[in-house]
Design an enzyme around this catalytic site. Structure first.
Site, PDB file in Angstrom:
ATOM      1  N   LYS A  48     -35.859  46.831 -19.732  1.00  0.00           N
ATOM      2  CA  LYS A  48     -37.169  47.447 -19.381  1.00  0.00           C
ATOM      3  C   LYS A  48     -36.790  48.134 -17.973  1.00  0.00           C
ATOM      4  O   LYS A  48     -37.336  48.881 -18.193  1.00  0.00           O
ATOM      5  CB  LYS A  48     -37.689  45.634 -20.143  1.00  0.00           C
ATOM      6  CG  LYS A  48     -37.966  45.416 -20.723  1.00  0.00           C
ATOM      7  CD  LYS A  48     -38.662  43.860 -20.649  1.00  0.00           C
ATOM      8  CE  LYS A  48     -39.033  42.751 -21.894  1.00  0.00           C
ATOM      9  NZ  LYS A  48     -38.989  42.295 -22.756  1.00  0.00           N
ATOM     10  N   GLN A  85     -40.413  36.908 -18.559  1.00  0.00           N
ATOM     11  CA  GLN A  85     -39.287  36.876 -19.795  1.00  0.00           C
ATOM     12  C   GLN A  85     -38.733  35.664 -20.847  1.00  0.00           C
ATOM     13  O   GLN A  85     -38.780  34.540 -19.652  1.00  0.00           O
ATOM     14  CB  GLN A  85     -38.185  37.503 -19.539  1.00  0.00           C
ATOM     15  CG  GLN A  85     -36.726  37.724 -20.520  1.00  0.00           C
ATOM     16  CD  GLN A  85     -37.347  38.558 -21.284  1.00  0.00           C
ATOM     17  OE1 GLN A  85     -38.088  39.505 -21.315  1.00  0.00           O
ATOM     18  NE2 GLN A  85     -37.258  38.600 -23.040  1.00  0.00           N
ATOM     19  N   ASP A 142     -48.157  41.472 -21.202  1.00  0.00           N
ATOM     20  CA  ASP A 142     -47.589  41.258 -21.888  1.00  0.00           C
ATOM     21  C   ASP A 142     -48.689  40.177 -23.275  1.00  0.00           C
ATOM     22  O   ASP A 142     -48.373  40.344 -24.746  1.00  0.00           O
ATOM     23  CB  ASP A 142     -46.885  39.531 -22.183  1.00  0.00           C
ATOM     24  CG  ASP A 142     -45.038  40.377 -21.894  1.00  0.00           C
ATOM     25  OD1 ASP A 142     -44.632  41.042 -23.059  1.00  0.00           O
ATOM     26  OD2 ASP A 142     -44.396  39.340 -21.663  1.00  0.00           O
TER      27      ASP A 142
HETATM   28  N1  GUN Z   1     -38.781  37.120 -25.740  1.00  0.00           N
HETATM   29  C1  GUN Z   1     -38.808  38.200 -26.169  1.00  0.00           C
HETATM   30  N2  GUN Z   1     -40.062  39.185 -26.688  1.00  0.00           N
HETATM   31  C2  GUN Z   1     -40.671  38.811 -25.674  1.00  0.00           C
HETATM   32  C3  GUN Z   1     -41.391  39.697 -25.190  1.00  0.00           C
HETATM   33  O1  GUN Z   1     -41.901  40.653 -25.827  1.00  0.00           O
HETATM   34  N3  GUN Z   1     -42.135  39.520 -23.610  1.00  0.00           N
HETATM   35  C4  GUN Z   1     -41.313  38.078 -22.780  1.00  0.00           C
HETATM   36  N4  GUN Z   1     -42.381  38.604 -21.663  1.00  0.00           N
HETATM   37  N5  GUN Z   1     -40.610  37.683 -23.584  1.00  0.00           N
HETATM   38  C5  GUN Z   1     -39.681  38.040 -24.272  1.00  0.00           C
END
Ligand code: GUN
Length: 285
Positions: free
Chosen positions: A53, A97, A120
């Site tokens: 990311k 996350q 998110d």
């Molecule tokens: N863990 C797995 N997929 C995601 C996501 O799209 N966002 C976040 N914050 N954690 C994740």
């Protein structure tokens, strides 16, 4: 005949080129979009996702920072940091996350993110907005799936869509977004009785169960669109989705590969939401 492959990597790369221009334009106006990622503990997969990311942000001209906490951190420390980030004008998007260590309550941390920075889309307010058809930010993975369908000219309205998986991150928001687009939606889980009876009715089948290759060709309608959100590391070290790609591609009309399908779209939509958050902040000023 073999299915058309929906190339998520290619679609994501085209979108990212567009986002880069948008980010540059904002920067010229004195507002570089900024993303903060909060990560707690040392989950290896999460560390890799976060690194990807950050790299994507830097390639797109988005400022980013990571806030790492050890497994032993307490919830208050992390809440305090999120509070600071909510107030930080350099930061337009915040994500925590997942998964978090067991002693953390995901809901409490996510609820502490300011709605207008919740890129998110997992915050209660954002989920409520999505349920009522007024989404503020769409959760990135299902948003990526909708974009892939759009870019592949696959109509959703009036279709039977079946989502296998009921997670808060993918299954539930996916079902809501398909519903919003006019599909007739069925939500199943890996434990649904007679699952194949449901999946065989799907014009659009989205699978997000984390069970490698669980969807086989006999469970799929001829010419269906099959979207595989799963990503599983097999004993031989290779990656596989939740769909048995080799057999299903001979029956489906469209199919996404793993890797190179939904995965790259998730990051592309995170960049999109972050840039959108920055644009909205600019309008407010
Ligand atoms: N863990 C797995 N997929 C995601 C996501 O799209 N966002 C976040 N914050 N954690 C994740």
């Amino acid at each position: 005949m073999s299915a058309k492959i929906i190339d998520g990597k290619k679609i994501a790369s085209t979108l990212r080129a567009e986002w880069r221009v948008r980010a540059e334009n904002l920067k010229k106006q004195g507002l570089q979009p900024g993303l903060a990622v909060v990560i707690v503990g040392d989950n290896q997969a999460s560390s890799i996702y976060v690194r990807n990311k950050m790299r994507a942000c830097s390639e797109t001209g988005i400022y980013s920072e990571v806030h790492e906490f050890p497994e032993s951190a307490n919830e208050d420390e992390v809440l305090c940091r999120i509070h600071d980030l909510n107030e930080n004008p350099k930061i337009h998007g915040i994500l925590v996350q997942l998964p978090l260590p067991r002693h953390f309550k995901d809901r409490k941390l996510i609820a502490s993110i300011a709605v207008e920075k919740d890129v998110d889309g997992f915050n209660f307010n954002n989920i409520g907005a999505l349920v009522t058809g007024n989404a503020v930010f769409l959760p990135c993975t299902p948003y990526g799936v909708i974009k892939m369908l759009e870019k592949s000219n696959i109509q959703v309205e009036g279709k039977n869509a079946v989502v296998v998986g009921r997670s808060n991150i993918v299954g539930k928001p996916m079902a809501l977004m398909l519903l919003e687009k006019g599909a007739t939606v069925t939500i199943c889980t890996s434990k649904t009785r007679n699952l194949a009876e449901h999946t065989r009715r799907a014009d659009i089948l989205v699978v997000a169960t984390g069970k490698p290759k669980m969807i086989t060709a006999d469970m799929v309608k001829t010419n269906a669109t099959v979207i595989d959100v799963g990503i599983n590391r097999m004993p031989n070290g290779k990656l596989a989705g939740d769909v048995d790609f080799e057999s299903v591609k001979e029956k489906a009309g469209y199919i996404t590969p793993v890797p190179g399908g939904v995965g790259p779209m998730t990051i592309a939509m995170l960049l999109c939401n972050t840039i959108e958050a920055a644009s909205r902040a600019q309008v407010k000023v």
